[in-house]
Scaffold this active site. Sequence first.
Site, short mmCIF file in Angstrom:
data_model
loop_
_atom_site.label_atom_id
_atom_site.label_comp_id
_atom_site.label_asym_id
_atom_site.label_seq_id
_atom_site.Cartn_x
_atom_site.Cartn_y
_atom_site.Cartn_z
N ASN A 1 0.85 -1.20 0.00
CA ASN A 1 0.00 0.00 0.00
C ASN A 1 0.89 1.24 0.00
OD1 ASN A 1 -2.45 1.76 0.82
ND2 ASN A 1 -1.03 2.10 2.52
N GLU A 2 0.50 2.21 -0.79
CA GLU A 2 1.24 3.49 -0.85
C GLU A 2 2.74 3.24 -0.72
OE1 GLU A 2 -0.55 6.54 1.68
OE2 GLU A 2 -2.36 6.51 0.45
N GLU B 1 -8.67 4.30 -2.09
CA GLU B 1 -8.77 5.26 -0.97
C GLU B 1 -9.22 6.59 -1.54
OE1 GLU B 1 -5.62 5.60 1.95
OE2 GLU B 1 -5.13 3.47 1.73
N GLN C 1 -13.19 6.03 5.53
CA GLN C 1 -13.28 4.62 5.84
C GLN C 1 -14.68 4.30 6.40
OE1 GLN C 1 -9.98 3.06 8.10
NE2 GLN C 1 -8.46 4.16 6.90
O1 AHR Z 1 -6.89 6.15 5.25
C1 AHR Z 1 -5.88 6.59 6.07
C2 AHR Z 1 -4.50 6.43 5.46
O2 AHR Z 1 -4.38 7.24 4.34
C3 AHR Z 1 -4.13 5.06 4.95
O3 AHR Z 1 -3.69 4.21 5.95
C4 AHR Z 1 -3.04 5.35 3.99
O4 AHR Z 1 -2.95 4.39 2.97
C5 AHR Z 1 -3.40 6.73 3.47
O5 AHR Z 1 -2.31 7.58 3.46
#
Ligand code: AHR
Length: 542
Positions: free
Chosen positions: A216-217, A346, A395
Amino acid sequence: PGWNPNPQEGIGGRNMKNWRLGHLAAALLLAAFSECAMMAEESPETAVTIHADRPGAVINKNVYGQFSEHLGSGIYGGIFVGEDSPIPNTRGFRNDVIAALKELKVPMVRWPGGCFADEYHWRDGIGPRDKRPIRINTNWGGVSENNAFGTHEFFDFVDMIGADAYVNANVGTGSPQEAARWLEYMTGEQDTTLVRERRANGRDKPWKVSIYAMGNETWGCGGNMRPEYYADLYNQYAAFMKTQPGAMPELLASGDHDDQTAFTTALMTHVRSRMDAISLHYYTILGPRWENKDTATGFTEAGWINTLANTLKMDGFIKKQDALLSDFEKARSGMQSRKMGLYVDEWGTWYKPEPGSNPGFLVQQNTLRDAVVAAANFNIFHKYADRVRMTAIAQTVNVLQAMILTDGPKMIRTPTYHVFHMYRPFQNAASLPLEIRTGEYRYDQWSVPQVSASAAKAVDGSIVIGLANLDPRRTASVSAAIEGARISQITGEILTAEEMDAHNTFENPNALHPEVFTGAKMDGPRLEVTLPAKSVVVLKLQ
Ligand code: AHR
């Protein structure tokens, strides 16, 4: 009164004074009148054409996906409270939250992160809970993570709400072997030690993993990697993700954010292993710096329009990625039957945390502004239905642009929840081409189109239209030609309020909720809609 002074009555003296006073009063009145005229100003008509006879790509139901990370009370307290909690629960899962998410028809949940995923070791979250290790959640508040919610709990959760599973593997601090063994533990059906262990832990049949993401990222919290380095790592990881035929999930590579394209470019250039989709992250954040974020409530009209102008950037970012991917696909024509997916896993608003909350928990209220943001994003995603086949709002519960907020035993549905609910008929509907000519809503230095719209042919055959009026002051008159369909019945729902920051609270949980919409009618072959200021409307035409 006081208007029309007659200067003929004399020069100078009382009459002249009266004349001046009269002019002053006239000017003031004129100013007041123009102000009123401006406030009541009719916006230009929004003209829409919907081609009901030309259904396009299916809007994958997973476009309405959710993201649930081990972050603040996103999981612990918000979804999972444990069997011993006084909060009514089933096997530890809050009954109220499960029921609300079930009603939302959540198609897919992404777990366990986010940044959390790249420090998560799946073996920490299996076996008897009292034997699971306690770690520190270094990304989010430095709190203890007791691993009570692990793989079995995640699958129990998605089963309960009727969603599919998107699991994010650890690339940052993990290994290909760890990721491969997790896949075997989750999906294996042959008699192996890992499959026996899963069975001993209470799950006989393999689970279905729909998407398995590699990191992720990776440009940031996932390891600060260079695009080419990650592309190589991705090749290595993906080469070893194996399971029995029919059980293989889609493999997702971690991609770019905002307007960046370096990761997509590197992945498309160097990846030889299986890759079904690349992710894109984009949050609506008011800057120019992260420290200058807007507040979730109590904002001004500048905050309203700035948020919406930033939200609409999503369109350009997807367009740019789509064009880039298409160029790569054209260069390899014939080799690929399916377009590479672009999964916006996201997205959503990111404001200052609520006063008094742990800043690492990313708690924020959710208002009518968030509802309009959600609708505008959906209308964009629908345009790219063939490319954007999955998204996850950040989220689900208690974190960022959440569907649900909880406080101990109390729970509220947010305006964003209601928009997801209103847009449910778009899940698996066929997108319909839509042309729109709309006026501008301007304020200060910003300008955005007044109306955002999308349309689709739902699975039940009806035509669904999603509309958002981004202007907080002016009603929009929408006139739509529906080509290729005869309409005999219109139903609809609306979400709107007097205040831009209208929201639900634990004291008043139902302050903002969808209502029946009666502002749409057929006028001959045209659909005429009176769209109130700052509103979201979903219409169903039959
Ligand atoms: O959603 C919060 C954070 O935002 C996540 O953990 C990350 O992937 C993003 O920078």
